[in-house]
Design an enzyme around this catalytic site. Structure first.
Site, PDB file in Angstrom:
ATOM      1  N   HIS A  29       0.376   7.392   9.842  1.00  0.00           N
ATOM      2  CA  HIS A  29       0.341   6.974  11.243  1.00  0.00           C
ATOM      3  C   HIS A  29       0.889   8.066  12.165  1.00  0.00           C
ATOM      4  CE1 HIS A  29       0.820   2.580   9.701  1.00  0.00           C
ATOM      5  NE2 HIS A  29      -0.413   2.711  10.152  1.00  0.00           N
ATOM      6  N   CYS A  45       8.591   0.851  12.156  1.00  0.00           N
ATOM      7  CA  CYS A  45       7.651  -0.103  11.518  1.00  0.00           C
ATOM      8  C   CYS A  45       8.211  -1.491  11.324  1.00  0.00           C
ATOM      9  CB  CYS A  45       7.292   0.341  10.105  1.00  0.00           C
ATOM     10  SG  CYS A  45       6.546   1.883   9.934  1.00  0.00           S
ATOM     11  N   ASP A  49       2.574  -6.034   2.541  1.00  0.00           N
ATOM     12  CA  ASP A  49       3.026  -5.073   3.559  1.00  0.00           C
ATOM     13  C   ASP A  49       3.600  -5.736   4.812  1.00  0.00           C
ATOM     14  OD1 ASP A  49       2.289  -2.158   2.834  1.00  0.00           O
ATOM     15  OD2 ASP A  49       0.516  -3.289   2.220  1.00  0.00           O
ATOM     16  N   GLU A  91       5.467  -3.872  12.799  1.00  0.00           N
ATOM     17  CA  GLU A  91       5.040  -3.098  13.972  1.00  0.00           C
ATOM     18  C   GLU A  91       3.526  -2.904  14.025  1.00  0.00           C
ATOM     19  OE1 GLU A  91       5.576   1.223  13.772  1.00  0.00           O
ATOM     20  OE2 GLU A  91       6.242   1.136  15.829  1.00  0.00           O
ATOM     21  N   ASP A  92       2.892  -2.840  12.855  1.00  0.00           N
ATOM     22  CA  ASP A  92       1.456  -2.536  12.830  1.00  0.00           C
ATOM     23  C   ASP A  92       0.599  -3.669  13.382  1.00  0.00           C
ATOM     24  OD1 ASP A  92       1.615   0.057  11.765  1.00  0.00           O
ATOM     25  OD2 ASP A  92       2.062  -0.797   9.793  1.00  0.00           O
ATOM     26  N   ARG A 132      -4.370  -5.982   5.194  1.00  0.00           N
ATOM     27  CA  ARG A 132      -3.296  -6.279   6.132  1.00  0.00           C
ATOM     28  C   ARG A 132      -3.743  -7.177   7.281  1.00  0.00           C
ATOM     29  NH1 ARG A 132       0.898  -1.828   7.517  1.00  0.00           N
ATOM     30  NH2 ARG A 132       1.823  -3.806   8.149  1.00  0.00           N
ATOM     31  N   LEU A 172       0.842  -1.203   0.000  1.00  0.00           N
ATOM     32  CA  LEU A 172       0.000   0.000   0.000  1.00  0.00           C
ATOM     33  C   LEU A 172       0.874   1.250   0.000  1.00  0.00           C
ATOM     34  CD1 LEU A 172      -2.573  -1.081   2.756  1.00  0.00           C
ATOM     35  CD2 LEU A 172      -2.912  -1.096   0.271  1.00  0.00           C
ATOM     36  N   ARG A 191      -6.285   4.671   9.964  1.00  0.00           N
ATOM     37  CA  ARG A 191      -6.158   3.248  10.273  1.00  0.00           C
ATOM     38  C   ARG A 191      -6.651   2.877  11.676  1.00  0.00           C
ATOM     39  NH1 ARG A 191      -2.142   0.996   6.876  1.00  0.00           N
ATOM     40  NH2 ARG A 191      -2.566   1.811   4.783  1.00  0.00           N
TER      41      ARG A 191
HETATM   42  N1  GLY Z   1       2.505   0.409   3.292  1.00  0.00           N
HETATM   43  C1  GLY Z   1       2.260   0.463   4.669  1.00  0.00           C
HETATM   44  C2  GLY Z   1       0.818   0.606   4.964  1.00  0.00           C
HETATM   45  O1  GLY Z   1       0.144   1.249   4.212  1.00  0.00           O
HETATM   46  O2  GLY Z   1       0.293   0.097   5.921  1.00  0.00           O
END
Ligand code: GLY
Length: 284
Positions: A191, A279, A91, A96-97, A116, A49, A161
């Site tokens: 973020h 990240c 991704d 980290e996300d 994701r 993304l 997000r």
């Molecule tokens: N490419 C990282 C994200 O959009 O979550």
């Protein structure tokens, strides 16, 4: 509480030697994380993304840059743990996300981007071997890139997000671990940690006019150079060095002038997919 305005001149103070915060080892929740959980770049990285920009991403270059990043984590003394990559998740290198360590608990997130969400299961499977885990549930969404912990405060970005229900779930689990939660509006970027980078225990570098700055009252704020908007990223390492992005030399020079021991690396290909230095790992 600090007043943000009082800290705006901080970058312009003459250097009088090493700044207090530059001497503080990075800690998370008052603990010194020993492990770094990483996930290699998938072959499908070119489909990651991207908010803005149209250039084609290069998975080979991203892989080389990610390897350099891992070498720096090893050099700093972290034990590297790896989640196998997954080509169905372009991704997934931005690990980290998918989980946030709060006190003694790992909060497995529910990422805001639908594509994701399959990333979390394999990460949770590894974390469960080390920590109790709890999971964010529908309709809540949180990306770990929106969570920044300093002392006993969890700062969470309300972003594209991370939604209000996700923040409520974060607040409940944080309370059980003795942390307060402060919500920070995120504008004009992906973020919270795209724009607010911890560089020490209480100090952050902020991209001006990109988040609700008054919510950062409890932190010492330095500003990113205006000519390098969103190019700076940082990760405090357990050996006292500050890992930074090579793409932001003016901001880095400011940090050096107040005593930070800097290690600059090139992660430009990962940044092209909206990634930063935080990240790429989960430290615990
Ligand atoms: N490419 C990282 C994200 O959009 O979550």
């Amino acid at each position: 509480m600090f007043k943000l305005a009082e800290y705006k001149p901080y970058l312009n103070e003459p250097s009088t030697g090493r700044s207090k915060d530059a001497t503080i080892s990075p800690t998370i929740n008052g603990m010194d994380p020993e492990h770094a959980l990483v996930r290699p770049v998938p072959a499908t990285f070119a489909q990651a993304l991207v908010r803005n920009g149209s250039r084609r991403l290069n998975a080979s270059v991203a892989t080389e840059q990610h390897q350099t990043y891992q070498q720096q984590l090893s050099k700093a003394g972290y034990t590297l743990l790896e989640v196998p990559t997954d080509d169905r998740c372009p991704d997934c290198v931005f690990i980290e996300d998918t989980a946030v360590i709060i006190g003694s608990v790992a909060l497995v997130t529910r990422p805001g981007a639908r594509s994701r969400r399959p990333e979390t299961g394999p990460v949770a499977a590894v974390l469960q071997q080390h920590l109790p885990t709890v999971v964010v549930t529908e309709p809540g969404t949180i990306d770990g890139g929106d969570v920044l912990i300093s002392g006993s405060t969890v700062y969470v970005g309300r972003s594209q997000r991370t939604n209000g229900e996700g923040i409520e779930q974060l607040r409940r689990i944080s309370a059980t671990q003795g942390f307060d939660v402060v919500t920070v509006g995120v504008y004009d970027t992906l973020h919270l940690k795209s724009a607010v980078l911890p560089v020490g225990a209480e100090t952050v570098v902020v991209t001006p006019n990109s988040v609700e700055e008054e919510q950062l009252d409890g932190l010492r704020v330095m500003f990113e150079d205006e000519t390098e908007r969103f190019r700076f990223s940082a990760l405090p390492l357990r050996d006292g060095r500050l890992l930074v992005t090579r793409s932001s030399p003016r901001t880095v020079a400011r940090l050096e002038s107040v005593g930070y021991e800097i290690e600059a690396i090139d992660i430009s290909e990962l940044q092209a997919a909206d990634g930063g230095l935080t990240c790429l790992s989960i430290l615990f």
